[in-house]
Design a protein around this motif. Structure first.
Motif, mmCIF file in Angstrom:
data_model
loop_
_atom_site.group_PDB
_atom_site.id
_atom_site.type_symbol
_atom_site.label_atom_id
_atom_site.label_comp_id
_atom_site.label_asym_id
_atom_site.label_seq_id
_atom_site.Cartn_x
_atom_site.Cartn_y
_atom_site.Cartn_z
ATOM 1 N N ILE A 124 -24.006 -3.191 -24.341
ATOM 2 C CA ILE A 124 -23.129 -4.228 -23.378
ATOM 3 C C ILE A 124 -21.892 -3.500 -23.063
ATOM 4 O O ILE A 124 -21.004 -2.696 -23.623
ATOM 5 C CB ILE A 124 -22.990 -5.403 -24.272
ATOM 6 N N GLY A 125 -21.344 -4.166 -21.977
ATOM 7 C CA GLY A 125 -20.035 -3.780 -21.357
ATOM 8 C C GLY A 125 -19.695 -4.866 -20.399
ATOM 9 O O GLY A 125 -20.183 -5.793 -19.872
ATOM 10 N N VAL A 126 -18.331 -4.488 -20.070
ATOM 11 C CA VAL A 126 -17.342 -5.515 -19.084
ATOM 12 C C VAL A 126 -16.543 -4.521 -18.286
ATOM 13 O O VAL A 126 -15.840 -3.476 -18.918
ATOM 14 C CB VAL A 126 -16.823 -6.506 -19.826
ATOM 15 N N GLY A 127 -16.655 -4.797 -17.002
ATOM 16 C CA GLY A 127 -15.501 -3.919 -16.353
ATOM 17 C C GLY A 127 -14.636 -4.963 -15.583
ATOM 18 O O GLY A 127 -14.897 -5.915 -14.966
ATOM 19 N N VAL A 128 -13.298 -4.637 -15.537
ATOM 20 C CA VAL A 128 -12.161 -5.296 -14.881
ATOM 21 C C VAL A 128 -11.798 -4.625 -13.585
ATOM 22 O O VAL A 128 -11.356 -3.394 -13.781
ATOM 23 C CB VAL A 128 -11.099 -5.547 -15.695
ATOM 24 N N ASN A 129 -11.838 -5.083 -12.419
ATOM 25 C CA ASN A 129 -11.485 -4.351 -11.179
ATOM 26 C C ASN A 129 -10.223 -5.102 -10.730
ATOM 27 O O ASN A 129 -10.136 -6.638 -10.462
ATOM 28 C CB ASN A 129 -12.482 -4.621 -10.096
ATOM 29 N N TYR A 130 -8.996 -4.484 -10.418
ATOM 30 C CA TYR A 130 -7.847 -4.901 -9.653
ATOM 31 C C TYR A 130 -7.822 -4.372 -8.656
ATOM 32 O O TYR A 130 -7.442 -3.101 -8.336
ATOM 33 C CB TYR A 130 -6.925 -4.835 -10.582
ATOM 34 N N ASN A 131 -7.925 -5.109 -7.370
ATOM 35 C CA ASN A 131 -8.097 -4.569 -6.002
ATOM 36 C C ASN A 131 -6.717 -4.813 -5.365
ATOM 37 O O ASN A 131 -5.884 -5.902 -5.451
ATOM 38 C CB ASN A 131 -8.839 -5.197 -5.363
ATOM 39 N N PHE A 132 -6.199 -3.728 -4.553
ATOM 40 C CA PHE A 132 -4.944 -3.874 -3.682
ATOM 41 C C PHE A 132 -5.396 -3.941 -2.160
ATOM 42 O O PHE A 132 -6.215 -2.885 -1.830
ATOM 43 C CB PHE A 132 -3.976 -2.788 -4.247
ATOM 44 N N ILE A 133 -5.258 -4.954 -1.558
ATOM 45 C CA ILE A 133 -5.729 -4.954 -0.027
ATOM 46 C C ILE A 133 -4.627 -5.121 0.748
ATOM 47 O O ILE A 133 -3.789 -6.085 0.690
ATOM 48 C CB ILE A 133 -6.853 -6.064 0.012
ATOM 49 N N ASP A 134 -4.592 -4.283 1.865
ATOM 50 C CA ASP A 134 -3.519 -4.140 2.910
ATOM 51 C C ASP A 134 -4.228 -4.167 4.266
ATOM 52 O O ASP A 134 -5.211 -3.280 4.482
ATOM 53 C CB ASP A 134 -2.637 -2.975 2.637
ATOM 54 N N THR A 135 -4.187 -5.134 5.121
ATOM 55 C CA THR A 135 -4.626 -5.451 6.443
ATOM 56 C C THR A 135 -3.530 -5.445 7.509
ATOM 57 O O THR A 135 -2.338 -6.222 7.107
ATOM 58 C CB THR A 135 -5.784 -6.343 6.572
ATOM 59 N N SER A 136 -3.703 -4.972 8.733
ATOM 60 C CA SER A 136 -2.800 -5.265 9.864
ATOM 61 C C SER A 136 -3.503 -5.385 11.122
ATOM 62 O O SER A 136 -4.474 -4.689 11.309
ATOM 63 C CB SER A 136 -1.569 -4.249 9.994
ATOM 64 N N GLU A 137 -2.915 -5.890 12.335
ATOM 65 C CA GLU A 137 -3.557 -5.838 13.475
ATOM 66 C C GLU A 137 -2.279 -5.650 14.330
ATOM 67 O O GLU A 137 -1.531 -6.701 14.501
ATOM 68 C CB GLU A 137 -4.408 -6.936 13.741
ATOM 69 N N ASN A 138 -2.717 -5.136 15.495
ATOM 70 C CA ASN A 138 -1.648 -4.745 16.423
ATOM 71 C C ASN A 138 -1.936 -4.783 17.948
ATOM 72 O O ASN A 138 -2.755 -4.019 18.378
ATOM 73 C CB ASN A 138 -0.728 -3.645 15.950
ATOM 74 N N ILE A 139 -1.278 -5.412 18.771
ATOM 75 C CA ILE A 139 -1.454 -5.334 20.169
ATOM 76 C C ILE A 139 -0.227 -5.151 20.875
ATOM 77 O O ILE A 139 0.805 -5.976 20.655
ATOM 78 C CB ILE A 139 -2.120 -6.812 20.886
ATOM 79 N N GLU A 141 3.328 -4.930 22.538
ATOM 80 C CA GLU A 141 4.062 -6.047 23.341
ATOM 81 C C GLU A 141 3.396 -7.258 23.306
ATOM 82 O O GLU A 141 3.576 -7.988 24.333
ATOM 83 C CB GLU A 141 4.204 -5.270 24.502
ATOM 84 N N SER A 142 2.443 -7.610 22.334
ATOM 85 C CA SER A 142 1.850 -8.817 22.580
ATOM 86 C C SER A 142 1.815 -9.674 21.212
ATOM 87 O O SER A 142 1.922 -10.718 21.078
ATOM 88 C CB SER A 142 0.486 -8.805 23.354
ATOM 89 N N TYR A 143 1.170 -8.688 20.224
ATOM 90 C CA TYR A 143 0.916 -9.529 18.823
ATOM 91 C C TYR A 143 0.795 -8.532 17.884
ATOM 92 O O TYR A 143 0.530 -7.416 17.980
ATOM 93 C CB TYR A 143 -0.632 -10.235 19.235
ATOM 94 N N TYR A 144 1.314 -9.141 16.522
ATOM 95 C CA TYR A 144 1.108 -8.256 15.513
ATOM 96 C C TYR A 144 1.187 -8.990 14.198
ATOM 97 O O TYR A 144 1.425 -10.191 14.144
ATOM 98 C CB TYR A 144 2.552 -7.355 15.301
ATOM 99 N N SER A 145 0.076 -8.627 13.103
ATOM 100 C CA SER A 145 -0.217 -9.495 12.061
ATOM 101 C C SER A 145 -0.417 -8.536 10.775
ATOM 102 O O SER A 145 -0.787 -7.274 11.110
ATOM 103 C CB SER A 145 -1.480 -10.366 12.287
ATOM 104 N N LYS A 146 -0.054 -9.183 9.894
ATOM 105 C CA LYS A 146 -0.238 -8.244 8.644
ATOM 106 C C LYS A 146 -0.316 -9.252 7.447
ATOM 107 O O LYS A 146 0.297 -10.429 7.274
ATOM 108 C CB LYS A 146 1.378 -7.438 8.405
ATOM 109 N N SER A 147 -1.032 -8.629 6.526
ATOM 110 C CA SER A 147 -1.464 -9.577 5.295
ATOM 111 C C SER A 147 -1.624 -8.266 4.219
ATOM 112 O O SER A 147 -2.529 -7.612 4.284
ATOM 113 C CB SER A 147 -2.593 -10.355 5.235
ATOM 114 N N ASP A 148 -1.003 -8.265 2.755
ATOM 115 C CA ASP A 148 -1.358 -7.680 1.835
ATOM 116 C C ASP A 148 -1.441 -8.601 0.463
ATOM 117 O O ASP A 148 -0.530 -9.439 0.301
ATOM 118 C CB ASP A 148 -0.454 -6.472 1.496
ATOM 119 N N PHE A 149 -2.314 -8.256 -0.290
ATOM 120 C CA PHE A 149 -2.554 -9.135 -1.565
ATOM 121 C C PHE A 149 -3.268 -8.474 -2.479
ATOM 122 O O PHE A 149 -3.946 -7.314 -2.136
ATOM 123 C CB PHE A 149 -3.088 -10.451 -1.179
ATOM 124 N N ASN A 150 -3.406 -8.892 -3.995
ATOM 125 C CA ASN A 150 -4.062 -8.317 -4.852
ATOM 126 C C ASN A 150 -5.041 -9.245 -5.410
ATOM 127 O O ASN A 150 -5.246 -10.614 -5.147
ATOM 128 C CB ASN A 150 -2.977 -8.031 -6.178
#
Length: 284
Positions: A124-139, A141-150
């Motif tokens: 039997i086994g158990v696994g723990v995953n800890y994920n680091f996620i970083d996203t962004s979007e850029n247009i 001279e018009s638009y920019y967004s960013k999100s990072d979370f665990n």
């Protein structure tokens, strides 16, 4: 996944091996005393079509691609207990749209901690995953967004040696829910062309589906050949269930059912041949 699993159609739920094997099933982690694993992959630029909510299809060309790699260590103590730690950088990318003057970036990194325990014919086994996620979007001279979370999730697994020929495997990955913040800057221009920036912070959530994997391994006794059959299930239909925008934009997903087949033949001490097949059905 490790090279062995990839060569056999992404199978390995019912097999024992190093810390990379435990990504499919934490119960598979098995080493004599110490173990170390490293893998690195590369990929050519790729293009794909994707659909956005207003039914506009955009051809996207990958301008930059961060190759995935995996490094892990494992240790056996008290003969029956195996523990491991690993770091994985998944295939991150930055894409430039041809018909749309913007870029999008996604980076995903994971710390993985598997533990397995042997009880006679059962592991039997158990696994723990800890994920680091970083996203962004850029247009520009018009638009920019960013999100990072665990985000953290858990995988449970079992392997049972029915006899010297047949081994059964089971993996269950629990659904995860995570709220996160999205930071947005919207640039608008006045009558004389002077720019003004409006900043917004919005709260969203991400939900991952439950996953179940069933595997069977058959090892022939008279020839050095093994065959694997697996069924992978994801209840991806629940992802948009609680989103207000799902009904507005017609976002609906269906569950995913996939089959994986693999075989491995040890021709001699220096040569091992592998081949496999798997399906990867769309969720939309």
């Amino acid at each position: 996944l490790n090279i062995s699993s990839s060569g056999k159609g992404m199978t390995g739920v019912s097999m024992e091996g190093d810390v990379a094997f435990s990504l499919l099933n934490p119960a598979s982690l098995s080493v004599n005393k110490y173990g170390a694993y490293f893998s690195y992959s590369t990929k050519l630029d790729n293009s794909w079509d994707y659909k956005v909510v207003d039914d506009l299809f955009i051809k996207n060309k990958l301008s930059k691609f961060t190759e995935p790699f995996f490094v892990g260590l494992s240790y056996n103590f008290l003969e029956k207990v195996n523990i491991g730690i690993a770091y994985a950088r998944k295939a991150s990318y930055k894409g430039n749209a041809i018909d749309w003057p913007g870029t999008a970036k996604v980076d995903i990194e994971t710390i993985y901690l598997p533990v397995s325990y042997e009880i006679n014919k059962l592991k039997i086994g158990v696994g723990v995953n800890y994920n680091f996620i970083d996203t962004s979007e850029n247009i520009p001279e018009s638009y920019y967004s960013k999100s990072d979370f665990n985000m953290m999730d858990f995988t449970f697994g079992a392997i049972y040696n029915l006899n010297k020929n047949i081994t059964l495997g089971l993996t269950y990955k629990h659904s995860s829910y995570k709220s996160y913040s999205l930071s947005e800057d919207i640039i608008e221009y006045g009558e004389r062309g002077e720019p003004s920036v409006e900043h917004y912070d919005s709260d969203f959530y991400i939900k991952t589906p439950n996953e179940v994997k069933l595997g069977l391994k058959y090892a022939f006794t008279k020839i050095p050949l093994i065959c694997l059959v697996e069924y992978h299930y994801e209840n991806t239909s629940v992802i948009f269930d609680e989103l207000d925008i799902a009904e507005e934009f017609g976002l609906k997903m269906k569950d995913r059912h996939n089959v994986h087949l693999g075989t491995e033949w040890n021709a001699n001490n220096n040569l091992t041949l592998r081949t496999g097949f798997f399906t990867l059905f769309n969720t939309m």
